[in-house]
Write a protein that holds these residues in place. Sequence first.
Motif, PDB file in Angstrom:
ATOM      1  N   LEU A 323      48.837  37.569  36.948  1.00  0.00           N
ATOM      2  CA  LEU A 323      47.675  37.530  36.179  1.00  0.00           C
ATOM      3  C   LEU A 323      46.450  37.351  36.977  1.00  0.00           C
ATOM      4  CD1 LEU A 323      46.252  37.240  33.189  1.00  0.00           C
ATOM      5  CD2 LEU A 323      46.429  34.787  33.330  1.00  0.00           C
ATOM      6  N   ALA A 324      46.305  36.528  37.910  1.00  0.00           N
ATOM      7  CA  ALA A 324      45.451  36.561  38.828  1.00  0.00           C
ATOM      8  C   ALA A 324      45.248  37.965  39.561  1.00  0.00           C
ATOM      9  CB  ALA A 324      45.504  35.576  39.970  1.00  0.00           C
ATOM     10  N   ILE A 325      46.303  38.645  40.151  1.00  0.00           N
ATOM     11  CA  ILE A 325      46.172  39.693  40.631  1.00  0.00           C
ATOM     12  C   ILE A 325      45.673  40.795  39.627  1.00  0.00           C
ATOM     13  CG2 ILE A 325      47.453  41.664  41.894  1.00  0.00           C
ATOM     14  CD1 ILE A 325      49.301  39.285  42.760  1.00  0.00           C
ATOM     15  N   ILE A 326      46.252  40.997  38.346  1.00  0.00           N
ATOM     16  CA  ILE A 326      45.581  42.019  37.580  1.00  0.00           C
ATOM     17  C   ILE A 326      44.354  41.893  37.166  1.00  0.00           C
ATOM     18  CG2 ILE A 326      46.102  42.654  35.118  1.00  0.00           C
ATOM     19  CD1 ILE A 326      49.057  42.101  35.410  1.00  0.00           C
ATOM     20  N   THR A 327      43.874  40.375  36.868  1.00  0.00           N
ATOM     21  CA  THR A 327      42.659  40.233  36.775  1.00  0.00           C
ATOM     22  C   THR A 327      41.569  40.818  37.966  1.00  0.00           C
ATOM     23  OG1 THR A 327      43.207  38.359  35.384  1.00  0.00           O
ATOM     24  CG2 THR A 327      41.036  38.660  36.121  1.00  0.00           C
ATOM     25  N   ILE A 328      41.994  40.305  39.048  1.00  0.00           N
ATOM     26  CA  ILE A 328      41.139  40.792  40.260  1.00  0.00           C
ATOM     27  C   ILE A 328      41.117  42.333  40.293  1.00  0.00           C
ATOM     28  CG2 ILE A 328      40.776  40.581  42.703  1.00  0.00           C
ATOM     29  CD1 ILE A 328      39.760  38.217  41.334  1.00  0.00           C
ATOM     30  N   ALA A 329      42.403  42.890  40.321  1.00  0.00           N
ATOM     31  CA  ALA A 329      42.371  44.405  40.313  1.00  0.00           C
ATOM     32  C   ALA A 329      41.502  45.105  39.605  1.00  0.00           C
ATOM     33  CB  ALA A 329      43.884  44.878  39.958  1.00  0.00           C
ATOM     34  N   SER A 330      41.539  44.444  38.105  1.00  0.00           N
ATOM     35  CA  SER A 330      40.529  45.255  36.991  1.00  0.00           C
ATOM     36  C   SER A 330      39.228  45.116  37.447  1.00  0.00           C
ATOM     37  CB  SER A 330      40.924  44.538  35.858  1.00  0.00           C
ATOM     38  OG  SER A 330      42.278  44.760  35.272  1.00  0.00           O
ATOM     39  N   LEU A 331      38.895  43.941  38.152  1.00  0.00           N
ATOM     40  CA  LEU A 331      37.522  43.725  38.670  1.00  0.00           C
ATOM     41  C   LEU A 331      37.062  44.795  39.790  1.00  0.00           C
ATOM     42  CD1 LEU A 331      34.707  42.225  38.594  1.00  0.00           C
ATOM     43  CD2 LEU A 331      35.983  40.456  39.952  1.00  0.00           C
ATOM     44  N   LEU A 332      38.154  44.961  40.487  1.00  0.00           N
ATOM     45  CA  LEU A 332      38.003  45.817  41.741  1.00  0.00           C
ATOM     46  C   LEU A 332      37.758  47.134  41.464  1.00  0.00           C
ATOM     47  CD1 LEU A 332      40.245  43.973  44.270  1.00  0.00           C
ATOM     48  CD2 LEU A 332      37.859  43.947  44.434  1.00  0.00           C
ATOM     49  N   SER A 333      38.654  47.699  40.312  1.00  0.00           N
ATOM     50  CA  SER A 333      38.521  48.957  40.277  1.00  0.00           C
ATOM     51  C   SER A 333      37.367  49.408  39.572  1.00  0.00           C
ATOM     52  CB  SER A 333      39.653  49.296  39.025  1.00  0.00           C
ATOM     53  OG  SER A 333      39.504  48.550  37.631  1.00  0.00           O
ATOM     54  N   SER A 334      36.509  48.504  39.093  1.00  0.00           N
ATOM     55  CA  SER A 334      35.143  48.815  38.388  1.00  0.00           C
ATOM     56  C   SER A 334      34.260  49.020  39.765  1.00  0.00           C
ATOM     57  CB  SER A 334      34.568  47.781  37.391  1.00  0.00           C
ATOM     58  OG  SER A 334      34.215  46.309  38.133  1.00  0.00           O
ATOM     59  N   LYS A 335      34.485  48.441  40.874  1.00  0.00           N
ATOM     60  CA  LYS A 335      33.568  48.651  42.114  1.00  0.00           C
ATOM     61  C   LYS A 335      33.762  49.859  42.924  1.00  0.00           C
ATOM     62  CE  LYS A 335      32.248  44.194  41.125  1.00  0.00           C
ATOM     63  NZ  LYS A 335      31.094  44.054  40.556  1.00  0.00           N
ATOM     64  N   GLY A 336      34.820  50.564  42.466  1.00  0.00           N
ATOM     65  CA  GLY A 336      35.130  51.907  43.307  1.00  0.00           C
ATOM     66  C   GLY A 336      35.711  51.298  44.712  1.00  0.00           C
ATOM     67  N   GLY A 337      35.192  52.064  45.806  1.00  0.00           N
ATOM     68  CA  GLY A 337      35.952  51.981  47.108  1.00  0.00           C
ATOM     69  C   GLY A 337      34.518  51.178  48.089  1.00  0.00           C
ATOM     70  N   ASN A 338      33.878  50.526  47.160  1.00  0.00           N
ATOM     71  CA  ASN A 338      32.638  49.974  48.223  1.00  0.00           C
ATOM     72  C   ASN A 338      33.272  48.761  49.035  1.00  0.00           C
ATOM     73  OD1 ASN A 338      30.354  48.235  48.938  1.00  0.00           O
ATOM     74  ND2 ASN A 338      29.149  49.844  47.674  1.00  0.00           N
ATOM     75  N   LYS A 339      33.405  49.001  50.014  1.00  0.00           N
ATOM     76  CA  LYS A 339      33.927  47.617  50.852  1.00  0.00           C
ATOM     77  C   LYS A 339      32.947  46.437  50.839  1.00  0.00           C
ATOM     78  CE  LYS A 339      35.442  46.574  55.425  1.00  0.00           C
ATOM     79  NZ  LYS A 339      35.416  46.969  57.031  1.00  0.00           N
ATOM     80  N   ILE A 340      31.735  46.431  50.595  1.00  0.00           N
ATOM     81  CA  ILE A 340      30.840  45.443  50.770  1.00  0.00           C
ATOM     82  C   ILE A 340      31.105  44.640  49.412  1.00  0.00           C
ATOM     83  CG2 ILE A 340      28.427  44.817  50.390  1.00  0.00           C
ATOM     84  CD1 ILE A 340      27.668  46.921  52.265  1.00  0.00           C
TER      85      ILE A 340
END
Length: 828
Positions: A323-340
């Motif tokens: 659940l933590a991984i999926i939640t964080i992944a969904s958050l990261l996917s909205s950030k694009g590939g921006n490393k910062i």
Amino acid sequence: MFLQAELESMKVALEKLSEAPADQLDEQDKIWARDVRELSYDIEDSIDTFVVWGKGNEQAKGFRKYIDRSLDLLTRFRLRRKIATEIRDIKRSVVEVSDRRERYKIDSVVAQPVKINVDPRLLAQYTNAAELVGIDEVIKILVERKEAYRQQDKIVSIVGFGGLGKTTLANAIYQKLRAQFDCSAFVSVTQNPEMDKLFQDLFYQLAKRNNSRINVIDEISEFLQSKRYFIVLDDIWDISVWKMIRCALPDNICGYRVITTTRILNVAEQVGGAYKLKPLCLHNSRILLYRRIFGNEDKVKCPDEQLADVSNRILRKCAGVPLAIITIASLLSSKGGNKIEWFKVYNSIGTALENSLDVKNMRRILLLSYYDLPSHLRTCLLYLSVFPEDYEISKDRLIWMWIAEGFIQCENQGESLFDLGESYFSELINRSIIQPSYQGYSVMIEHCRVHDMVHDLICSLANEENFVTILNDVYQSSASTMVRRLSLQNSKIDQDVPWTTISIQQVRSIVAFQPAVNLMPTNQFRVLRVLELQNCQILQLCSLKHIANLFHLRYLGLRKTCIAQLPEEIGNLQFLQTLDVSENGLSSLPLTFVRLRRLMCLRIDIRTRAPKGIRNLTSLEELSMLCIDDSTDIVEELGHLTELRILDIVCRTGHNNSLQKSLLECLCKLWKMNPSLLLNLSFLSIAVRKLLQEDLEILGRLSALRFLNLVVDHRNLGILGKFFFGAGSFPCLIECDLKGFIGLVVFELGAMPRLESVCFPIDVQETIEIADGSGCFNLGLQNLPSLQHITIYFHRGGSSKGDVEQAQAALRQATEIHSNRPTLKICL
């Protein structure tokens, strides 16, 4: 002007402040935000009240209108004084709040929402068990354990931390094994189960019918005595609940299997067969993370090298909790590939689950995704706290409630509130905040559920912000709280709501889930917008006549409430947008019903007659279920409802050609108003007496169609011959249900490339006749590359038992040679 301007300033200030997590605000900011929020509610309520007073009785005519105008002149002075007094009180409150803090200085504005569709990459996580990461080995272990025939291995209790995937694992095993048993059931228990309802649901799933006796436990036990059964009991919190359920599950000689899930080790050990579910290893954690962000391939290596280091750091903090991984992944996917941006997420997590798997740290991760939501989505998400834990929430019902509350606001003229609400719903699914819920083999997302940990979070936040007050068997809200929205979740039928001990004058929503609702003081609900009483017994308990005095009401849900009729006063609800009176058996609607000019959604029963004048309801977008028969005189009026998106009608016109022609002309008129409608048609359920091959080819060109239910009357008409689904037809169809055909149905190469589930009829003799010497036969099922489920409606006619067995064997062999090994269900 003062109220409107002040309200806009308050909303912008609150939106800006809400971008920061609550634990990062000092107490002074929290107190100020609470005061401003309550003031904004009061201003909204006052504006609504002024609007109602200003409208008066717009529907009155003739002498009635003259009387109303005279009364209006007599009372206008008193109303103006009351309005002036309220405005002065609000101004005084605003000054008091602003004296404690510098007023509403905001540097930026919140971006406007854009329409979102459901992310197709996400759907497979909920529909295809084969794609669940790291689950195959666990399933193998548990299945092998369950295949052992020792008494202690007939029950397995999966135990683990919330979010580890206990329910997902139990469901995967359930789907894998259920076909091996005579009957099966998957029941959610939850923390505070309503035991009568739980047993009724259990019996219905096992027996495919409702219980007929008062003592459901005995009825379940007797039914299972001669059955090989498989039951999953999800989310048990109390061992006493298990002991009660265990009384209904006999140790018969036929064999049985039971799986339970729980967070509590002591409960699992007492249930028996405890299996401690472990977190995902780093290898599987990477697959889950990268699959959600970059697609459905099993990627172990990060596709973007510059993100590899930060993604590994994030995964270590997630500690293998899906659940933590999926939640964080969904958050990261909205950030694009921006490393910062990825490092910002990493730094926000803190120690999280790396050092301990506890609720506090899991909540911290969930809060990251919550505060990343735009303010309008946070509001919509918090509203889900009105529903009980593990409740299956209807998408359409939820969206209409959002609209009634004013959570959905269109910026562009002509934009549909419901369409925008659907995009909100899709965005919450895409971000893994809510989970899509499917019924049977259906792939249409019509319901959702909220994970219990997410539900705990939003209930806590809603309570902190005085957004929703929940009354249930365990929790009673503070009597000093000004209640804004009220969720009644008492499971006891004799549990009275303490109306006299809570402040209810400013209640905006009442949503009830208890068996009965005691007499409500409707005269005190000054600003009620939503009243949802679905499945509550309100006969002789609530006066519907007084409900008609709730002038602010936008949503009235009376589905399955045992009401006998609606009062004439229903026409007074000038702002009503949604009215659901289905499953009550009402014979008619009152004549005053046609005054509801703002009504957007109407749901009635087949037997309910709509009054003449329905053409006046020009705001209607959904109308179901309307029966058209020889006595109906409203066919022509339907052509004036040009905003309709959903029209659910049943035609019982017999051989009345004139009426049939009028209905077709009416439907054509509606279609001309929106010619692109069929191009986007995704769901089609249609019944016709006769279908030709060219008709089938026309349907096959509906490029967006995902669900087809096609019923014909060929058996009674004696229409024989094959029907071919040709190459390129139905390119997006996922589910197909055919009934009434007596000729063969053949699937050619290139047809239905995405079809997963198909149901069609076939005769025993036809099956035998087309089978070749090896016992196989060819309907082209091997040409359906995505096929997962097959249901055959078998017509045996005068066939012998041996012929039936031979035909069934041929069908099974045809299924077994398919590369997907789809499931086969034969209905005699």
